[in-house]
Structure formats: C-alpha cells, structure tokens
Design an enzyme around this catalytic site. Structure first.
Site, mmCIF file in Angstrom:
data_model
loop_
_atom_site.group_PDB
_atom_site.id
_atom_site.type_symbol
_atom_site.label_atom_id
_atom_site.label_comp_id
_atom_site.label_asym_id
_atom_site.label_seq_id
_atom_site.Cartn_x
_atom_site.Cartn_y
_atom_site.Cartn_z
ATOM 1 N N LYS A 183 0.753 -1.117 0.000
ATOM 2 C CA LYS A 183 -0.107 0.057 -0.006
ATOM 3 C C LYS A 183 0.632 1.215 -0.027
ATOM 4 C CE LYS A 183 -4.084 -2.224 1.148
ATOM 5 N NZ LYS A 183 -3.420 -3.625 0.926
HETATM 6 C C1 LIG Z 1 -3.987 -4.722 0.372
HETATM 7 C C2 LIG Z 1 -3.135 -5.937 0.175
HETATM 8 C C3 LIG Z 1 -3.393 -6.966 -0.764
HETATM 9 C C4 LIG Z 1 -4.548 -6.872 -1.874
HETATM 10 O O1 LIG Z 1 -4.353 -6.002 -2.665
HETATM 11 P P1 LIG Z 1 -5.802 -5.526 -3.754
HETATM 12 O O2 LIG Z 1 -5.263 -4.339 -4.543
HETATM 13 O O3 LIG Z 1 -6.613 -4.927 -2.432
HETATM 14 O O4 LIG Z 1 -6.420 -6.681 -4.400
HETATM 15 C C5 LIG Z 1 -2.483 -7.995 -1.020
HETATM 16 N N1 LIG Z 1 -1.446 -8.187 -0.045
HETATM 17 C C6 LIG Z 1 -1.267 -7.203 0.805
HETATM 18 C C7 LIG Z 1 -0.268 -7.319 1.725
HETATM 19 C C8 LIG Z 1 -1.857 -6.158 1.055
HETATM 20 O O5 LIG Z 1 -1.575 -5.070 1.992
#
Ligand SMILES: *Cc1c(COP(=O)(O)O)cnc(C)c1O
Length: 495
Positions: A112
């Site tokens: 993120k």
């Molecule tokens: C948010 C997240 C995901 C999922 O990503 P999306 O864009 O919501 O599909 C996968 N792995 C981690 C560690 C995340 O923080």
C-alpha cells in the site's frame, strides 16, 4: 491527448484527473475510469534505461494529463525518496523459477506504500489546481494495515490532516503499536470501543453529514478519503509493472516484446487491475493470474461468471485479502460491459440488494486474459515452507497465496513463460505465521525475538519499520465510544 474520467454508473460530463482525485468517488456511487486507456509513448528500450521515478513520470503523465510536468515530477520526487529502504524502490528477486517483485520497501513494509506515499502529494496538487483553499482532512477507518500506510503517507504533508479510527481490541499488537507511535503534527489516531464495521459506519456517517461539511467549510476544512478506489491510488500501481518488465529486458532475461505472466495476490482487485491497465497500455503481459485465499469469491467468479458474496467470511493468515466485495472489480465489469454505465449499474445494484450478480456470456469471453485460483491455509503455509527449504528465500503469507496459485496454474497449463509474482508484504509484517510455516518449533517465541530469528535464517536484516516501533514512544492514546467519533474529529480540528 487529454484523458478524462467518467463514472462507471452514469454518463455525465467527464472530469479532469485532478478533479477525480479530489472527489475519490463519483456522486452517483460509481468509480472513476479513464475514457480511454493511453498507450505507452516511449519504447520499452527507452524505458529500460530509466530510474523508478523516471518510469513513474512516463506512465503517470499519460493518465494525469492535466498535471504539468513540474507538478507531477515534484509529487514523484517527494514520494519515492529515502522513505524507501532501497533506491530501486521496487526490486526483484528470482527464486524457485519466478521473479518476486518486492513492493514492500516503503515505510510500512507493505505494498500500500507504493500508492499511499504519492497520493497525499497528488491530492494537495489537485487541490491547488482546482483553487481549493481548505485544508484537506483525511478520515479513515482501518482494520490495521491501510490506516498505518495512510498515516505514514500523510504525516507532515502541508495542507492536510489525517484522522484514523481503529477498533481498540480488533487489531494485532504490532499493528496497534505501529499506529499509536505515528509521528507528525497533523496525525491523529483514535481507538474506538467497537469493531471495524462500527469504525467504518461512523466514518461514513461523518462523511455524509452535510451540516458538518458546511461548518467545516466555514472553518477552512474539507474531508477527503484515501481509500483504494481513488484513481490517485490506482495509477501509481501501474508503474511497477512497467518498471519490472523493462528491468527484465535490460538484464536480458527476456527479449523485447516477449510476453510474461503476472501473478497478483488479490483482495480489493486494485493491484491486479493496475496490471491489466499496464497490459492495455501495450506492456507485453500474457496472463493475469488472480490469486485468492479461502475467501475465493474471485476464483468462483472467473470460473462461473457469477459473483456471489453470500458465503461465510473466513479469517485467514493473509488478512489483507480477507474481502468479499472486491470494489475495484467494478472498473473491469464496466469495461467488459462495453463501457456501458447502465448495465454496470444494474449489476452493482444486484450486488447490493441480493449480494450476487451474473455477467453475460458476451462479457465472460472478454475475461480470457485472467486466470483465477486460490490457496487454502495449509497450502499457503506449505508454500512458504517449501520455497524456504529449496532456495532460502522467505515470503510472507499474501505472497505465498500467489506463489501457490502460480504453481497450480503451471501444473494445469504447462505454461512456462517468465513470470513476475507481486510480493505485497515483507515477511517481517507477518512474522508469526511465516515462522510457524517454516518450523513449528518457533511457536513459543515472542514477536520481536521471532523477527531476530527471521533475520538469522533469511539473511535479510530486520527492517527499519520494525526496529523503530520496538522503542518508539506512544503518541496517541485517545479511546472513544462509537457515538463520540464526530466530536473527536471536531476537537482535533479545534472547531
Ligand atoms: C491490500 C493488500 C493486498 C490486496 O491488494 P488489492 O489491491 O486489494 O487486491 C494483498 N496483499 C497485501 C499485503 C495487502 O496489503
């Protein structure tokens, strides 16, 4: 060519990128989508000579076409700096026959950060461009991860404040410690007596409070949200797919134009949608492999064409993928409906009322770029264990879901194209699950002790993010009732 943005739910007047970033969600509840997906205007060869920041500019300028060159370059420079622990920003590691694209070198050691370190700058620049003089107040409810990444991104960004609500007894001790030690004059972290849904509902109520909005405006503030449907989070995620492809090209691991596969551990469908956009821009990607955990709504959807959220919600060791409504899927649905907002709107209404919708055969054939599968808890742990045993490389639980699904894909298809697996979190973020998967003898160790042990067996140093919170002082200790959330926000703003 100027790219403008439409809502996925109605045909209105298209708006500029900066307006779409400021608004986040369209007034009709739809998501903003570019009116056409731009093609890369530099050759892969040219891109392969560039740094991460330079590639980011070449990709993002095509989507944020109302930003000036200086504006966009300044946002990029502020985002991808020493906050990341490697100059490469998104390095790759080859292990077990695939390339792991490590998207976790930012301040909170999860992917993120790739978008949330630039969103605050895109947002404040958008505000300036649209003559918004109010201070932007970001309001977020979090179940753990997004809150911390948003706090880290917005901390001390001029012209913004951020308030994060989390369920006091509903996040892990490390997640709580990460948040309550957050520095920054403009940050505020509050625990609530209630669960994540209560926090989320409270935030939605505050967002919807017209009287409050008017009062805030009088006092020089306005709310905005940092959630994953903002186009300002999606666009920065396209960059690392382009960057990693051209890096393989530069290192002569692939030849120009050679198609690769991409595997993405998926929750809200944002990350894999970014890979799909990269493909539409001309990046030679063949299959987009969508990996789910036991909350396998997307696997079922790709197989049957029916999206059905009516099922038990499973808590897994990959919590950031524990999602039954993948919000960003709406952008794909809109596209395969031939950019028809009415058809999309009907399906989304069915999802709200009955929790289920089915796409037409015509739409389904347009999903051939995608392959979906899932990994259960035992398979996920086994994948971490086996990769470590065979190569010494340690991956986190989310990445392991992807690695497991990739193996299933290969067994089913025999496809041996070069493959990039999006590695979305550092194993240090989910140390306990990771270490237990490697050896059950670690069960008795404490959290920080486990981190030291992980450093020893993997040869990868404990990241700054973990070292720091060990000793960091608690800076936020406010806890409130659900009913007090609005007052808490007003107190923080001093109004
Ligand atoms: C948010 C997240 C995901 C999922 O990503 P999306 O864009 O919501 O599909 C996968 N792995 C981690 C560690 C995340 O923080």
């Amino acid at each position: 060519m100027e790219v403008l943005y439409n809502s996925t739910r109605s045909k209105g007047k298209p708006i500029k990128a900066s307006e779409a970033i400021l608004k986040g969600l369209s007034d009709d509840g739809g998501l903003f989508v570019p009116d056409s997906i731009p093609a890369l205007d530099k050759s892969l060869k040219e891109l392969s000579e560039m740094t991460y920041g330079q590639v980011a500019y070449e990709v993002m300028k095509l989507y944020l076409s109302d930003f000036t060159e200086d504006e966009l370059k300044s946002c990029i420079a502020k985002a991808y700096d020493e906050k990341f622990d490697t100059e490469e920003i998104a390095p790759m590691v080859k292990a077990g026959g695939a390339y792991y694209l490590e998207l976790f070198h930012g301040p909170t050691i999860a992917f993120k950060d790739m978008a949330l370190s630039i969103l605050p700058h895109l947002l404040t620049t958008s505000a300036k461009k649209n003559h918004v003089e109010n201070e932007i107040v970001i309001l977020t409810a979090t179940s753990g991860d997004t809150g911390k990444a948003a706090l880290a991104g917005f901390a001390d960004v001029e012209g913004t404040r951020i308030v994060v609500f989390y369920p006091k007894n509903g996040v892990s001790p490390i997640q709580e410690k990460q948040m309550v030690t957050q520095k920054g004059r403009n940050t505020y972290v509050v625990g609530i007596h209630g669960n994540f849904d209560d926090a989320q509902t409270g935030v939605k109520q505050i967002f919807g409070d017209k009287e409050l909005a008017a009062y805030m405006n009088e006092k020089g503030f306005q709310f905005s949200s940092a959630n994953s449907i903002n186009i300002g989070r999606l666009v920065p995620q396209i960059v690392y797919y382009v960057y990693s492809y051209v890096k393989l090209l530069k290192e002569e691991r692939i030849s120009e134009g050679e198609k690769i596969n991409v595997v993405v551990p998926t929750g809200n469908f944002g990350n894999i949608l970014a890979a799909f956009y990269a493909k539409q821009m001309g990046l030679p990607i063949d299959k987009l492999i969508c990996a789910s955990n036991e909350n396998k709504v997307l696997f079922d959807f790709f197989r049957t064409g029916t999206y059905d959220r009516n099922r038990e919600f499973v808590l897994t060791s990959s919590p950031s993928m524990d999602i039954l409504i993948s919000s960003n899927l709406e952008r794909l649905i809109y596209r395969i409906a031939g950019n028809d907002p009415d058809q999309n709107k009907e399906l989304m209404a069915a999802l709200v009322s009955g929790g289920v919708y089915t796409i037409t055969e015509e739409m389904k054939v347009q999903l051939q770029d995608f392959y979906g599968n899932y990994a259960d808890e035992a398979q996920t742990a086994q994948t971490i264990h086996d990769l470590y045993d065979n190569t010494g490389y340690v991956i986190d639980t989310h990445t392991a879901v992807a690695a497991c699904v990739y193996r299933k894909y290969q067994e089913e298809t025999g496809d041996c194209k070069q493959t990039i697996i999006a590695s979305t979190a550092s194993p240090y973020k989910f140390t306990r699950s990771v270490m237990n998967a490697i050896d059950s003898k670690y069960d008795a160790m404490g959290d920080f002790e486990l981190a030291d042990e992980l450093a020893r067996i993997s040869g990868v140093c404990v990241p700054r993010a973990i070292e720091e919170i060990k000793k960091a002082p608690v800076l936020h200790d406010r806890v409130c009732e659900k009913s007090e959330m609005k007052q808490v926000v007003m107190d923080f703003l001093g109004i």
